[in-house]
Design a protein around this motif. Sequence first.
Motif, PDB file in Angstrom:
ATOM      1  N   GLY A  64      50.205  33.020  37.392  1.00 34.12           N
ATOM      2  CA  GLY A  64      51.227  33.555  38.278  1.00 34.12           C
ATOM      3  C   GLY A  64      51.391  35.048  38.192  1.00 34.12           C
ATOM      4  O   GLY A  64      52.089  35.645  39.030  1.00 34.12           O
ATOM      5  N   ALA A  65      50.810  35.706  37.211  1.00 32.34           N
ATOM      6  CA  ALA A  65      50.937  37.162  37.063  1.00 32.34           C
ATOM      7  C   ALA A  65      49.811  37.843  37.811  1.00 32.34           C
ATOM      8  O   ALA A  65      48.681  37.362  37.865  1.00 32.34           O
ATOM      9  CB  ALA A  65      50.900  37.558  35.596  1.00 32.34           C
ATOM     10  N   VAL A  83      43.042  47.602  28.544  1.00 34.35           N
ATOM     11  CA  VAL A  83      42.847  47.930  29.962  1.00 34.35           C
ATOM     12  C   VAL A  83      43.747  47.002  30.778  1.00 34.35           C
ATOM     13  O   VAL A  83      43.756  45.784  30.551  1.00 34.35           O
ATOM     14  CB  VAL A  83      41.377  47.758  30.377  1.00 34.35           C
ATOM     15  CG1 VAL A  83      41.200  48.101  31.858  1.00 34.35           C
ATOM     16  CG2 VAL A  83      40.475  48.625  29.522  1.00 34.35           C
ATOM     17  N   THR A  84      44.468  47.577  31.699  1.00 30.08           N
ATOM     18  CA  THR A  84      45.277  46.782  32.639  1.00 30.08           C
ATOM     19  C   THR A  84      44.725  46.982  34.039  1.00 30.08           C
ATOM     20  O   THR A  84      44.307  48.082  34.410  1.00 30.08           O
ATOM     21  CB  THR A  84      46.747  47.215  32.609  1.00 30.08           C
ATOM     22  OG1 THR A  84      46.851  48.598  32.971  1.00 30.08           O
ATOM     23  CG2 THR A  84      47.345  47.016  31.230  1.00 30.08           C
ATOM     24  N   THR A  85      44.692  45.903  34.791  1.00 29.83           N
ATOM     25  CA  THR A  85      44.186  45.980  36.156  1.00 29.83           C
ATOM     26  C   THR A  85      44.835  44.877  36.976  1.00 29.83           C
ATOM     27  O   THR A  85      45.435  43.936  36.429  1.00 29.83           O
ATOM     28  CB  THR A  85      42.657  45.845  36.181  1.00 29.83           C
ATOM     29  OG1 THR A  85      42.193  46.069  37.507  1.00 29.83           O
ATOM     30  CG2 THR A  85      42.222  44.469  35.718  1.00 29.83           C
TER      31      THR A  85
END
Length: 431
Positions: A64-65, A83-85
């Motif tokens: 859900g994110a 790392v965020t994407t």
Amino acid sequence: MINGVQRGGRRVGWVSGVGGGAARSSAEEPWPVRVVSQKVGAWIAKLGWVWVDGQVAQISRRPGATTVFLTLRDPSADLSLTVTTNRDVLDAGAPELREGARVVLHAKPEFYAARGTLSLRADEIRQVGLGELLARLEKLKKLLAAEGLFDRARKRRLPFLPGRIGLVTGRASAAERDVLTNARRRWPAVEFRTVNVAVQGPSAVPQIIDALKVLDADPSIDVIIIARGGGGIEDLLPFSDEALCRAVFACRTPVVSAIGHETDAPLVDYVADLRASTPTDAAKRVVPDLTEEVRLIGQARHRLERAVRNLIDRESHRLDGLRSRPVLARPQVMVEHRATELAGLRQRAGRCLDHRLAGADDDLRHTLARLRALSPAATLDRGYAIVQRADGHVVRAAAEVGKGDPLRVRLADGELAATVDGDAVTRTTVC
């Protein structure tokens, strides 16, 4: 950039290049944590967008994110970044992305002030394909070859019988079992020091390098084996890592590479002192076969015994031949021959001497006879006399003396003194 100087007994710090000027801080006027975080975040933000190459160590997809968290690791060092994407970015660039895959991503460094952590925010992710991986490996291979890491001249010979073997392999792996089982079957007394490491994934390279350093520093280790079973190209990528290749090259202990199967050829195979096609082949190359060595020793002993027997037989025949010679069978023969020769020489010398003495005696008698025949004494014995004047001159004519001259008349027996008296000679005395 954050700097600091000692001024007037105070240490003054400031941040340059942020906000168009330099904001100073001191012990009397320190910055709050939020200010430091803001300034550090502003300075990191100036780096801008960059392309980053790394290996995915962890993927976190929460149901859900829309945000996906990755842990990106350097394959050659124990370093990692978060790392965020966006999920859409990941699905568009690498929908089948899994842990251990190599990726290239376009990201911007961000400093999260609330936690004081650094991360990357990616807007594009590309999974490195097999073709690109092979191209990178070929480029790295040419680079290492140019630096001399593959040079055959520097490769060391393995000891004939290593006292202790260092083994770097996966825990409870088939490669470990193959090496240990085959080595002990060939030489039961062989000793191992095994270091279990990860043989694939993000942590494989650092663990293998650390294991190499530990074993290379152990003076009881005579040879090191790096073993791993077969796998795909991606699974064997850690054994083509540049840092691992250089670590193998720097080892003082001979290193044997036994990675995968015969067709697998990671770069560490070219750097190692010996490349084995499989872990089983490594055990056969490192440890001699006891049964075979015993057989070879038996053959060598047989050849040695045969050579010694042949030598003894040959020398016995030679001694028999020497003993059969007359000079050794009857050593007195040589003395007898020499005695006969000596007696003959003595006889010849005696005969020669007698002959020469006889000839000399005849010569002497003949000379004596001639001497006696020509001697004046012999003439006197025949009744002749020698008349001499007083000065000893022999008178040969009457004209040589005058009246009254004294004369000496030598006879065969005695002498007479006379004086010339006219035509007659008067005898005066007899000596």
